[in-house]
Write an enzyme that holds these catalytic residues in place. Structure first.
Site, PDB file in Angstrom:
ATOM      1  N   CYS A 380       0.831  -1.195   0.000  1.00  0.00           N
ATOM      2  CA  CYS A 380       0.000   0.000   0.000  1.00  0.00           C
ATOM      3  C   CYS A 380       0.878   1.262   0.000  1.00  0.00           C
ATOM      4  CB  CYS A 380      -0.983  -0.044   1.163  1.00  0.00           C
ATOM      5  SG  CYS A 380      -2.499   0.844   0.781  1.00  0.00           S
ATOM      6  N   HIS A 519      -3.563  -5.185   0.475  1.00  0.00           N
ATOM      7  CA  HIS A 519      -2.970  -5.759   1.693  1.00  0.00           C
ATOM      8  C   HIS A 519      -2.999  -7.288   1.656  1.00  0.00           C
ATOM      9  CE1 HIS A 519      -2.445  -2.037   3.974  1.00  0.00           C
ATOM     10  NE2 HIS A 519      -3.515  -1.613   3.327  1.00  0.00           N
ATOM     11  N   GLU A 521      -1.352  -9.333   3.310  1.00  0.00           N
ATOM     12  CA  GLU A 521      -1.190  -9.933   4.645  1.00  0.00           C
ATOM     13  C   GLU A 521      -2.512 -10.322   5.271  1.00  0.00           C
ATOM     14  OE1 GLU A 521      -0.818  -6.765   3.884  1.00  0.00           O
ATOM     15  OE2 GLU A 521      -1.383  -5.401   5.506  1.00  0.00           O
TER      16      GLU A 521
HETATM   17  N1  GLN Z   1      -2.113   6.590   2.940  1.00  0.00           N
HETATM   18  C1  GLN Z   1      -2.177   5.873   1.712  1.00  0.00           C
HETATM   19  C2  GLN Z   1      -3.534   6.007   1.043  1.00  0.00           C
HETATM   20  O1  GLN Z   1      -4.502   6.346   1.675  1.00  0.00           O
HETATM   21  C3  GLN Z   1      -1.833   4.407   1.921  1.00  0.00           C
HETATM   22  C4  GLN Z   1      -2.807   3.708   2.813  1.00  0.00           C
HETATM   23  C5  GLN Z   1      -2.282   2.382   3.300  1.00  0.00           C
HETATM   24  O2  GLN Z   1      -1.084   2.144   3.275  1.00  0.00           O
HETATM   25  N2  GLN Z   1      -3.162   1.520   3.774  1.00  0.00           N
HETATM   26  O3  GLN Z   1      -3.641   5.739  -0.127  1.00  0.00           O
END
Ligand code: GLN
Length: 547
Positions: A380, A519, A521
């Site tokens: 992310c 994600h 994970e």
């Molecule tokens: N802050 C970033 C976004 O909102 C990444 C979010 C995250 O890593 N879950 O896109």
């Protein structure tokens, strides 16, 4: 129709109620039953999405896009049953539903009260999907005696009372402190905790007692007598070196048998525990060790990255190595050269995160991994930082950055290689968001499909070109920069099905460099390690053999 197991805690918090619930779920499955696990949290936040990871640990995201308590992650990792939005509820959500109904006039002018309106709302929640599974395990957050918890305890009391006798049981988790001076395990706090439970009309059928050592016969009998449970329903929960030993340990202590006895299920189907035996064997007999640096922001509290730590363990299980994660605060790299910190690690992981603090350090960690050919997994925000690094250092865009940080600072400083997405497609529907929307639940959340490029590394890792992964973010990499970046070797190897949103990037001439917008994970399990973590740890293992 489901049978219900209500799990409560007493004496102190953090006894591992979530883990005990998850392990019991796994044991019931091993005996051929279907299960669903639920968490009822007494706090007033409507969901944990807006709580700082420092406060409450990681936010776990379900396929259907709910931001939930990290215990749902345990449930999924132990049972493989995908959690749903309807598996987690808080007082905040319950009250907000009740108040919404009140405003709508659903209560026809009645005075709205905790009993019956709030308790009815809780009972309705518990009932959702009761005809779909053999056992519903409902864990109540907090400890008995908490003011916030009372409506939940009252609701489960009523619920059990309304169900046919024998359809609901209560399991209570407590602590048996060991007093060194006298060399004794003390049962009094547990007695008091059960007394507290009984004063609100709940009588436990099963006592799970956390203790440093085994429970001597004398103490077991005392607990049974004073707490009004059968001696074989007093279950010892000793500290374990791996959480994945919990199903086998609880089975040895007789937890699943005690539960089946309490429901009078006889003869009890024999359990097949081979999956857990294999997992335990792999954890306790590794053939090596790999060191992974996790360069993040919430490094003081390990629970902030719970699923990542677990997914790395799963990657280790798949490769028969022990994974040693080490948490490094990204901000250090804003002042100091990352090399002395990162040299010696077999792989680097940059996890998700929000806000600008520490991001320049993450960019430097990505640069280190790319230029030194160290395996890199960016998740992310970790993917976004890898793209910004490549844009700045390879594609001649020195001011590349994310709109997230400009929004936060209220200034326009960066070329928005990562931009705020306001409209996207989910299934066949369009989703729209404004910058001014509420903070809670305004992200691209939950499961989305992605299409992988034939012949790419990720297609090979997944063994597939169609995947579905969970998201939680507001910002996206802009495909406008695709050509410039691909020309420099950063390939966009996974895209949303409409081709608009980059889901995965990878560096071409590198042993292992992958950034993912989702994600992975969250979907990894000890008995089914996620392909990305499996292969990331494999790459790290290769590096460990070379040095
Ligand atoms: N802050 C970033 C976004 O909102 C990444 C979010 C995250 O890593 N879950 O896109």
């Amino acid at each position: 129709m489901a049978r219900f197991i209500f799990i409560t805690g007493g004496v102190v918090s953090s006894l591992g109620k979530g883990l005990a619930s998850a392990a019991l779920g796994a044991l019931l499955q091993a005996r051929g039953f279907t299960v669903r696990l639920r968490k009822l949290d007494p706090y007033l936040n409507v969901d944990p999405g807006t709580m700082s990871p420092f406060e409450h640990g990681e936010v776990f995201v379900t396929d259907d896009g709910a931001e939930t308590d990290l215990d749902l992650g345990h449930y999924e990792r132990f049972t493989g049953v995908a959690a749903r939005a309807t598996d987690s509820v808080s007082s905040g959500r319950i009250y907000s539903n009740v108040l919404e109904k009140e405003r709508r006039g659903d209560y026809l002018g009645k005075t709205i009260q905790v009993i019956p309106h709030v308790t009815n709302e809780i009972k309705d929640f518990i009932r959702i999907g009761e005809d779909e599974t053999d056992f519903m395990l409902c864990e109540i957050g907090g400890t008995v005696g908490d003011i916030e918890g009372l409506p939940f305890f009252e609701a489960i009391r009523q619920f059990a009372q309304e169900k046919p006798r024998g359809d609901c049981i209560f399991m209570h988790l407590t602590l048996l402190p060991f007093i060194k001076a006298s060399g004794e395990l003390k049962t009094k706090p547990t007695q008091h905790s059960v007394k507290e439970l009984r004063s609100i009309g709940l009588a436990p059928d099963i006592l799970v007692c956390r203790s440093e050592g085994p429970i001597p016969e004398k103490e077991r009998e005392k607990l049974a007598l004073f707490c009004n449970v059968r001696p074989d329903a007093v279950i010892a929960a000793q500290d374990l070196s791996s959480i994945y030993d919990a199903p086998l340990a609880y089975h040895r202590e007789g937890l699943d048998q005690a539960v089946l006895d309490a429901f009078r299920i006889s003869p009890a189907p024999r359990p097949d525990l081979s999956v857990w035996e294999d997992v335990s064997d792999r954890i306790h007999n590794p053939e090596g060790e790999v060191r992974v640096a996790i360069v993040g922001k919430y490094t003081q509290l390990e629970d902030a990255y719970k699923s990542i730590a677990e997914a790395l363990t799963h990657g280790g299980i798949a490769n028969r190595v022990k994974v040693r994660p080490e948490w490094i605060d990204a901000e250090i790299f804003e002042r100091e050269d990352p090399a002395p910190y990162l040299e010696g690690f077999h792989a680097i992981l940059v996890p998700g995160g929000f806000g600008e603090r520490g991001t320049e350090g993450k960019i430097r960690a990505a640069e280190f991994a790319r230029t030194r050919q160290v395996p890199y997994l960016g998740i992310c925000l970790g993917m976004q930082m890898a793209v910004i690094e490549a844009a700045r250092n390879l594609a001649d865009l020195p001011t590349a950055g994310s709109e997230e940080f400009d929004h936060e600072a209220g200034a326009k400083r960066f070329e928005p290689v990562v931009y705020h997405l306001k409209e996207w497609v989910k299934g066949n529907a369009k989703v729209t968001r404004k910058k001014t929307d509420d903070k809670g639940g305004t992200m691209r959340l939950g499961a989305y499909d992605a299409v992988l490029k034939e012949g790419s590394r990720v297609a090979e890792v997944y063994g597939n070109t169609a995947i579905e992964e969970r998201h939680r973010h507001r910002y996206e990499v802009d495909i406008k920069y695709r050509e410039a970046l691909e020309g420099q070797g950063l390939v966009f190897s996974g895209m949303s099905p409409d081709g608009r949103l980059p889901e995965i990037v990878e560096v071409k001439d590198h042993p292992w460099f992958i950034g993912v917008q989702f994600h992975p994970e969250l979907k990894s399990k000890p008995f089914a390690p996620h392909p990305l973590f499996r292969d990331f740890v494999r790459a790290a293992k290769e590096v460990s053999r070379l040095v």
